[in-house]
Design a protein around this motif. Structure first.
Motif, PDB file in Angstrom:
ATOM      1  N   GLY A   1       1.291  -0.501   0.032  1.00 52.60           N
ATOM      2  CA  GLY A   1      -0.148  -0.109   0.162  1.00 52.60           C
ATOM      3  C   GLY A   1       0.818   1.608  -0.028  1.00 52.60           C
ATOM      4  N   PRO A   2       0.441   2.768   0.276  1.00 57.38           N
ATOM      5  CA  PRO A   2       1.075   3.612   0.762  1.00 57.38           C
ATOM      6  C   PRO A   2       2.587   3.094   1.206  1.00 57.38           C
ATOM      7  CG  PRO A   2      -0.438   3.478   2.894  1.00 57.38           C
ATOM      8  CD  PRO A   2      -0.906   2.273   1.958  1.00 57.38           C
ATOM      9  N   HIS A   3       2.973   2.054   1.991  1.00 54.70           N
ATOM     10  CA  HIS A   3       3.860   2.290   2.408  1.00 54.70           C
ATOM     11  C   HIS A   3       5.210   1.250   1.983  1.00 54.70           C
ATOM     12  CE1 HIS A   3       1.945   3.279   6.381  1.00 54.70           C
ATOM     13  NE2 HIS A   3       1.113   2.508   5.857  1.00 54.70           N
TER      14      HIS A   3
ATOM     15  N   SER B   1       8.584   3.488   0.713  1.00 55.89           N
ATOM     16  CA  SER B   1       9.662   3.715   2.196  1.00 55.89           C
ATOM     17  C   SER B   1      10.085   2.909   2.292  1.00 55.89           C
ATOM     18  CB  SER B   1       8.893   4.310   3.246  1.00 55.89           C
ATOM     19  OG  SER B   1       9.583   4.724   4.506  1.00 55.89           O
TER      20      SER B   1
ATOM     21  N   THR C   1       0.031   4.199  13.537  1.00 52.42           N
ATOM     22  CA  THR C   1      -1.335   4.792  12.934  1.00 52.42           C
ATOM     23  C   THR C   1      -2.128   5.387  13.425  1.00 52.42           C
ATOM     24  OG1 THR C   1      -2.435   2.871  12.482  1.00 52.42           O
ATOM     25  CG2 THR C   1      -1.101   3.645  10.308  1.00 52.42           C
TER      26      THR C   1
ATOM     27  N   TYR D   1      -3.663  -4.662   8.848  1.00 54.19           N
ATOM     28  CA  TYR D   1      -2.071  -4.519   7.249  1.00 54.19           C
ATOM     29  C   TYR D   1      -0.739  -5.033   8.055  1.00 54.19           C
ATOM     30  CZ  TYR D   1       1.827  -2.013   4.998  1.00 54.19           C
ATOM     31  OH  TYR D   1       2.719  -2.298   4.115  1.00 54.19           O
TER      32      TYR D   1
END
Length: 342
Positions: free
Chosen positions: A148-150, A153, A183, A192
């Motif tokens: 996902g958005p990670h 990074s 989070t 997650y």
């Protein structure tokens, strides 16, 4: 004595997750052609008072050179002055016999501090002796699809963490490392970690299922031996998690070094002493000595204990050498976490 578990509901939930991932992965690995049932090994921290763990080990003679799927939970419920409240983790490494089948390492853990802060660590990396582009592409797709958005990074930090400066190369070909993930929503972060673990572990088994059927070339065995030596070199001279585990206690040395392949080239390992920082030269020589200085050195349980002792002795005598170890964007204070707040 019996093993105790951390009392907090969040720690119990984290343990439930990693135990489910462990069982799921072992069940699927045992469906690989030629695989037999994994054996079960338990270890206790302080005779179980502060937890311990269970690992499943691949039997000798099947498709796995080495296989270890470990779950542990260490806690200090009875020691309120400790910085660490509990640490719960799945750590697994699979080394196939076939040089054309890739190894994998996956780590998923949840750490809770006495201060109230808590975070997840999520790692996954593909480590082939002989790189097969198809396997790398499939593994990269698995990680990208679930990260996902990670993703960007995690991949960036993985590339950094698994870089071996002395040899100017990475340990593997695909790397993901998410450190300090929090989070503020425990259930969302747990979900997650669960999705990531299930996706990557299931996907690796399917990659492996096809890879073990490949026919090695005459040169592959030598390539694998050299790569397994590199793997050991990275784990014992750079891997911060391994070193921290060995420095915190000596009650699970064989389990902590469960990631090591079965045979390495100790003469090749010694030659790399010329490439490391001066402070690490004695460490490399001592590791080669512990392995018997042979080109085909078996990494037995006794030698794992000897290697653990070498690492522990070196860093206790040279704590400044810890600065030379691998890191992502955040350096976890694992050893200090086990100390007192006083």
């Amino acid at each position: 004595m019996e093993r105790t578990f951390a009392a907090s509901p969040a720690a119990a939930s984290a343990r439930e997750l990693v135990e489910a991932l462990q069982a799921r992965f072992v069940d699927r690995l045992q469906t690989i052609p030629g695989a037999d049932r994994f054996s079960t090994v338990e270890w206790l921290r302080d005779e179980g008072r502060h937890g311990g763990g269970t690992r499943f080990e691949a039997p000798v003679g099947g498709p796995f050179d080495r296989g270890s799927v470990n779950v542990s939970q260490v806690h200090y419920d009875d020691l309120p002055d400790r910085r660490l409240a509990s640490a719960t983790a799945l750590s697994t490494i699979i080394h196939p016999v076939n040089p054309r089948a890739p190894s994998v390492h996956v780590h998923i853990s949840w750490t809770a501090m006495r201060s109230g802060s808590a975070y997840w660590r999520v790692m996954a990396d593909l480590n082939p002796s002989v790189q097969i582009d198809e396997d790398k592409a499939r593994f990269d797709t698995l990680v990208a699809g679930v990260a996902g958005p990670h993703g960007a990074s995690g991949i960036e930090q993985g590339e950094r963490y698994f870089w071996i400066p002395a040899l100017e190369r990475h340990r593997g070909v695909s790397h993901f490392y998410l450190e300090g993930h929090d989070t503020g929503d425990f259930e969302a972060d747990r979900a997650y970690a669960q999705r990531f673990g299930e996706t990557v572990l299931d996907g690796y088994v399917e990659i492996l299922r096809q890879a073990v059927e490949r026919t090695p070339t005459d040169d592959d065995a030598a390539v694998q031996r050299a790569y397994h030596t590199l793997y050991l070199f990275q784990v014992l001279t750079l891997d911060r998690g391994t070193t921290s585990g060995l420095l915190v206690h000596d009650q699970n040395d064989v389990g902590i070094l469960g990631s090591l392949p079965s045979i390495v080239d100790a003469t090749l390992l010694r030659s790399w002493a010329e490439t490391v920082p001066e402070l690490q030269v004695p460490l490399v020589h001592a590791l080669a000595d512990a392995l018997g200085n042979a080109a085909d050195a078996p990494v037995t349980e006794d030698r794992k204990r000897a290697l653990a002792s070498v690492v522990r002795t070196h860093y206790k005598a040279n704590p400044e050498a810890l600065k030379l170890q691998a890191s992502g964007a955040v350096i976890p204070t694992t050893v200090d976490n086990h100390g007192s707040t006083r």
